[in-house]
Design an enzyme around this catalytic site. Structure first.
Site, PDB file in Angstrom:
ATOM      1  N   GLY B  26      20.345  67.903  90.887  1.00 25.79           N
ATOM      2  CA  GLY B  26      20.556  68.170  89.463  1.00 25.79           C
ATOM      3  C   GLY B  26      21.106  66.941  88.753  1.00 25.79           C
ATOM      4  O   GLY B  26      22.038  66.307  89.232  1.00 25.79           O
ATOM      5  N   ASN B  58      20.558  68.224  75.020  1.00 26.33           N
ATOM      6  CA  ASN B  58      21.338  67.691  76.135  1.00 26.33           C
ATOM      7  C   ASN B  58      22.279  66.574  75.690  1.00 26.33           C
ATOM      8  O   ASN B  58      23.222  66.218  76.386  1.00 26.33           O
ATOM      9  CB  ASN B  58      20.420  67.076  77.209  1.00 26.33           C
ATOM     10  CG  ASN B  58      19.416  68.053  77.792  1.00 26.33           C
ATOM     11  OD1 ASN B  58      18.317  67.668  78.120  1.00 26.33           O
ATOM     12  ND2 ASN B  58      19.794  69.319  77.904  1.00 26.33           N
ATOM     13  N   ARG B  61      26.287  65.849  75.666  1.00 26.90           N
ATOM     14  CA  ARG B  61      27.126  65.732  76.858  1.00 26.90           C
ATOM     15  C   ARG B  61      26.483  64.916  77.974  1.00 26.90           C
ATOM     16  O   ARG B  61      27.189  64.347  78.793  1.00 26.90           O
ATOM     17  CB  ARG B  61      27.476  67.128  77.380  1.00 26.90           C
ATOM     18  CG  ARG B  61      26.238  67.924  77.792  1.00 26.90           C
ATOM     19  CD  ARG B  61      26.551  69.388  77.948  1.00 26.90           C
ATOM     20  NE  ARG B  61      25.406  70.115  78.451  1.00 26.90           N
ATOM     21  CZ  ARG B  61      24.349  70.472  77.728  1.00 26.90           C
ATOM     22  NH1 ARG B  61      24.299  70.163  76.439  1.00 26.90           N
ATOM     23  NH2 ARG B  61      23.349  71.124  78.274  1.00 26.90           N
ATOM     24  N   ILE B  98      13.347  71.183  93.953  1.00 25.01           N
ATOM     25  CA  ILE B  98      14.129  71.133  95.188  1.00 25.01           C
ATOM     26  C   ILE B  98      13.572  72.100  96.236  1.00 25.01           C
ATOM     27  O   ILE B  98      13.783  71.926  97.434  1.00 25.01           O
ATOM     28  CB  ILE B  98      15.624  71.420  94.889  1.00 25.01           C
ATOM     29  CG1 ILE B  98      16.497  71.301  96.146  1.00 25.01           C
ATOM     30  CG2 ILE B  98      15.836  72.787  94.261  1.00 25.01           C
ATOM     31  CD1 ILE B  98      16.507  69.949  96.771  1.00 25.01           C
ATOM     32  N   ASP B 119      21.795  74.468  87.499  1.00 30.56           N
ATOM     33  CA  ASP B 119      21.989  75.380  86.374  1.00 30.56           C
ATOM     34  C   ASP B 119      21.358  76.739  86.624  1.00 30.56           C
ATOM     35  O   ASP B 119      21.181  77.502  85.709  1.00 30.56           O
ATOM     36  CB  ASP B 119      21.403  74.759  85.099  1.00 30.56           C
ATOM     37  CG  ASP B 119      19.906  74.550  85.217  1.00 30.56           C
ATOM     38  OD1 ASP B 119      19.344  74.873  86.282  1.00 30.56           O
ATOM     39  OD2 ASP B 119      19.301  74.071  84.256  1.00 30.56           O
ATOM     40  N   ALA B 123      17.966  78.179  92.603  1.00 30.21           N
ATOM     41  CA  ALA B 123      18.056  76.885  93.297  1.00 30.21           C
ATOM     42  C   ALA B 123      19.343  76.778  94.104  1.00 30.21           C
ATOM     43  O   ALA B 123      19.359  76.206  95.191  1.00 30.21           O
ATOM     44  CB  ALA B 123      17.973  75.751  92.279  1.00 30.21           C
ATOM     45  N   CYS B 175      13.947 103.363  78.340  1.00 28.12           N
ATOM     46  CA  CYS B 175      13.944 104.267  77.187  1.00 28.12           C
ATOM     47  C   CYS B 175      14.933 103.822  76.114  1.00 28.12           C
ATOM     48  O   CYS B 175      14.739 104.112  74.932  1.00 28.12           O
ATOM     49  CB  CYS B 175      14.150 105.719  77.615  1.00 28.12           C
ATOM     50  SG  CYS B 175      15.346 105.940  78.895  1.00 28.12           S
TER      51      CYS B 175
END
Ligand SMILES: [Zn+2]
Lengths: 279, 601
Positions: B26, B58, B61, B98, B119, B123, B175
């Site tokens: 990641g 993104n 950060r 991965i 995330d 994974a 329902c």
């Protein structure tokens, strides 16, 4: 409040944080001006985090030049090219790249030479270096100007910071029976000179104070990981101070990266009140 | 040239760092911070994998990326940016999944430590199993807003990612979605289903028309059922196509006729406020006074909703000219406008408070807020853990949390001892799993896709029967068992108590599934199976059901794993259904901390 509207581009860029702290806090950030004193690893981490968050302007200040040791923690300089140049000046271009919305500049100065008028421009000052006298004077000025002062250091693997936000007004959020209410509240912070008079029994705190008063000799290197942790915590507190949301941690923090990974907060008051726990 | 850790850390530790190999899974929020820390500390060899490309959201950060990088590979750009901090580092970047069999147990074995910066749960489950199989320490981490945590997963030393089973995914009864929504989220789910029915791949579980089998409406809808049968036979998409996606017709059908039909099921409304069918000519254009908000945070009037809805129908109709199936995506403006307008109209009909497009996007896209500072802190702590592992001090690692406030002893971050492996874990302790289902209703395809893959996280399973002959009913080899797939479990004499040996070669993971027969009424509403955990849990569950007559009989753990709930980013669109539990942004439960750490002082 904001005098200029936040743009669609900014809303997209800041989406994930506006969803956390709201548009009002983001607007306060957009109008905030911050001075960072000392552009070592700690200064670089704080700078990165608050520039990404989207403040209005940041001034990077340092009177030292880049040396080899900066390569282990200072990622805003180019260690392959910048050795021997001013640390603040070298940090400007990478800081700008972090977020083009933020105005970035530098000064190569010492704390002694900063006038009260100059210091008035800032909402927050974060000093990551400075002698006891420098910080005592700076703290007095910040209290007069209503500026929030952070002062901290990373000494090797050991890190600490102190905050004086004077009388800090903020919006308090209370959740009771699933209902959220907001109220105005004030936090009172002790001054820097009072804190130094404490008789606190904690060895960690004494170690930090010994560094501040010069009883312990400074360590010239900053451990990058310690910078990352304390730089993250200080940046988050700066964002809270600017957005005036939620109470600040009042008033001392120590993190030893050789420990178990936890950090320790203290409420350090004047001599007659030994360290109090805050609940 | 790099000074790095040499003057700060013990020499023997520096030596070990210099000879280490690290695998990072990641390159998102935590990943960017982590890579910077590793490179600065002087880790000499890092491999990094991420399938994603960079998105503008993104940039608040993920500081190794900039605007001009949007659309490029996260792993590649992260590598290039981090190399500038220390050009001596060897970094190998993969833009890849991965779960690919390229990253097998032997691949994992070459590393000293694996760092997860992921995330999504699926994974995480996979890497957990790979690291257990390769016996390589794994440092797990996750953040959500101001909250975050990191821990060590090491075989026989600490809990694995799957030691604490997650309680069932949050799903809403059909329902409620189709007949009796009471919260905005019900209307949002309905609108996403509507999108798929009209423009995407139709799924029988995503019907949007009134549900005549609603038990609450029993025996109530007789006359109306007849009337509606004609419609049921034609798929929603076909119907819409025949009417050329005419906005007036679609609107009238969904928001007038269907609502009228619901009203005819009078039992539903004895204790509820009945919905109000809408007529296009009478739509209100009044707006509440909304100041100090960005445009996206303004709540649309009903008239405005209708206009947006009409416009979306027109635009989306164009896109499916070649009979394409659209996939709903929160970052597709038209798709998002469609769900916002449809959800608000439906909410209005049922007297539910509407929200802005901004808020509906959070709910529909399961967006988890994320900031740089929390990621920076957690990534720093991850490296402290990694240093301990490399030094051979894995047992000194801790489970460390970032919280909103310091704990009562004024600690923040807070650390606690690692938990021991759960002896009943069906992943790290070879425990078996009981699955409750009706063997005559479950096909092998369903068993493979929904139970083994989606629910139990396998990638390419083989399944062997306990019939004394070791018959393989599902094979991971292409084509070997295709003819079995549409047959039911009963056709293979799989019944109550049957044991199926399920095996995933890539994950080197083997588990025995014990079948526990259960009729539809015994299973949770709208679900065709239930994974119970081990046999003892199954027994206690049966007792619960008998004692409490089914009420609260779900043997659920309430201290859900925080790593499960949080993630650095919103969920991938490809797996929206099974991730619903992850949008609960809970404060990490302190209960998991068995003991508070000893103070250093
Ligand atoms: Zn386990």
């Amino acid at each position: 409040m904001s005098n200029n509207e936040i743009s669609k581009e900014e809303v997209d860029q800041y989406d994930r944080q506006i969803r956390l702290w709201g548009i009002e806090a983001q607007n306060r950030l957009r109008n905030a001006n911050v001075l960072i004193i000392g552009m070592g690893g700690f200064g670089a981490e704080v700078t990165k985090n608050i520039v990404l968050a989207g403040i209005n302007s940041i001034v990077l200040m340092d009177d030292k030049n880049v040396t080899m040791v900066d390569g282990s923690c200072q990622f805003l300089i180019d260690i392959t090219k910048d050795i021997g140049r001013n640390r603040a000046e070298c940090s400007v271009s990478r800081t700008k790249l972090l977020n083009p919305n933020v105005k970035v500049s530098f000064i190569a100065e010492t704390i002694k030479n900063l006038s009260n008028d100059y210091l008035k421009k800032f909402d927050v000052i974060c000093a990551t270096t400075g002698s006891q006298e420098d910080i005592t004077r700076l703290d007095e000025t910040c209290r007069e100007n209503g500026t929030v002062l952070f002062f901290g250091c990373v000494q090797g693997t050991f890190a600490y910071y102190f905050i004086d936000a004077g009388s800090h007004e903020y919006t308090k959020k209370t959740i009771k029976n699933q209902e959220t209410t907001y109220s105005e509240d004030v936090q009172e912070f002790p001054k820097f000179s009072d804190v130094l008079e404490t008789r606190n029994p904690s060895t960690l705190l004494i170690k930090a104070l010994d560094f501040i008063t010069g009883v312990k000799k400074p360590i010239l290197m900053e451990f990058g990981v310690a910078c990352a942790v304390i730089g993250g915590i200080v940046a988050q507190e700066i964002i809270k101070a600017i957005s005036k949301k939620d109470p600040l941690y009042n008033n001392f923090f120590v993190f030893d990266s050789q420990g178990d990974g936890s950090g320790q907060f203290y409420k350090v008051l004047k001599e007659k009140y030994p360290c109090q726990k805050f609940d | 040239m790099a000074v790095n850790c040499a003057n700060l850390l013990p020499i023997e530790l520096c030596e070990k760092v210099k000879n280490s190999k690290v695998f990072m899974v990641g390159a998102g929020g935590i990943g960017c911070e982590l890579l910077k820390n590793l490179v600065l500390v002087g880790f000499p060899y890092i491999e990094i994998i991420d399938l994603d490309t960079i998105d503008v959201s993104n940039l608040n950060r993920q500081f190794l990326f900039r605007k001009e990088h949007v659309g490029k590979s996260k792993a590649e750009v992260a590598k290039e940016s981090a190399l500038k901090f220390n050009p001596n580092t060897k970094i190998i970047a993969y833009q890849d999944n991965i779960k690919s069999d390229k990253y097998d147990v032997d691949f994992f074995k070459k590393f000293n430590v694996v760092l997860n910066a992921l995330d999504n749960r699926s994974a995480r489950v996979h890497v957990n199993r790979m690291c257990l199989a390769a016996d390589i320490p794994l440092i797990e981490s996750g953040t959500a807003g101001y909250l975050g945590q990191t821990t060590l997963i090491k075989k026989n030393l600490s809990e694995c990612y799957e030691c604490t089973p997650v309680s069932g995914q949050k799903s809403y009864p059909g329902c409620t979605i189709r007949n009796t929504p009471s919260e905005l989220i019900h209307c949002i789910v309905w609108s996403k289903h509507l999108f798929n029915q009209l423009f995407g791949e139709a799924d029988a579980d995503e019907e949007v028309s009134p549900d005549t089998e609603d038990p609450e409406a029993a025996g109530d809808a007789g006359e109306a059922v007849q009337k509606n049968l004609d419609f049921e036979r034609v798929s929603t998409r076909k119907w819409a196509k025949e009417n050329d996606y005419n906005n007036l017709k679609v609107f009238t059908k969904l928001f007038h006729d269907d609502i009228k039909y619901l009203l005819s099921m009078t039992n539903l409304w004895t204790e509820r406020t009945p919905p109000k069918p809408l007529v296009i000519s009478e739509l209100s254009d009044t707006q509440d006074n909304q100041s100090n908000v960005i445009p996206d945070q303004r709540i649309w009037s009903i008239k405005e909703c209708f206009d947006k809805f009409s416009n979306c129908l027109k635009e989306l109709k164009e896109r499916i000219k070649d009979d394409e199936n659209l996939i709903w995506d929160k970052d597709d403006d038209i798709a998002m406008d469609f769900v916002t307008s449809a959800a608000c109209i439906r909410a209005h009909i049922f007297g539910i408070q509407r929200k802005s497009r901004f808020d509906i996007k959070s709910m529909a896209g399961n967006i988890i807020p994320a900031i740089a500072s929390t990621n920076a802190i957690i990534a720093g702590l991850v490296v402290l853990q990694a240093l301990k592992v490399v030094q051979g001090r894995a047992k000194d690692c801790r489970h460390i949390y970032m919280n909103l406030m310091p704990n009562p002893r004024n600690k923040l971050p807070v650390s606690g001892y690692l938990c021991e492996p759960n002896p009943k874990c069906y992943v790290c302790s070879k425990s078996s799993i009981a699955v409750r289902l009706a063997p005559e209703n479950i096909t092998l395809r369903f068993f493979q896709d929904k139970i083994l893959k989606s629910s139990l996280g396998m990638v390419a399973p083989d399944v062997e029967l306990d019939d004394g002959k070791g018959t393989i009913v599902i094979s991971s080899e292409e084509g070997e068992t295709t003819e079995n797939m549409d047959k039911t479990l009963s056709e293979f004499s799989i019944k109550n108590g049957s044991q199926l040996k399920c095996d995933d070669f890539l994950q080197r993971y083997e588990v025995t599934i014990v079948i526990a027969e259960a009729s539809k009424e015994d299973l949770p509403e709208d679900q065709e199976f239930e994974v119970v955990g081990d046999i003892e849990q199954l027994k206690s569950k049966k007792d619960d059901v008998q004692n409490e007559n089914g009420k609260n009989g779900k043997n659920e753990k309430d201290d859900t794993d925080f790593l499960e709930v949080i993630s650095d980013e919103e969920m991938e669109v490809s797996e929206p259904k099974k991730r619903k539990a992850e949008d609960d942004n809970e404060v990490p439960s302190g209960k998991r901390l068995k003991t508070d750490a000893i103070e250093i002082e």
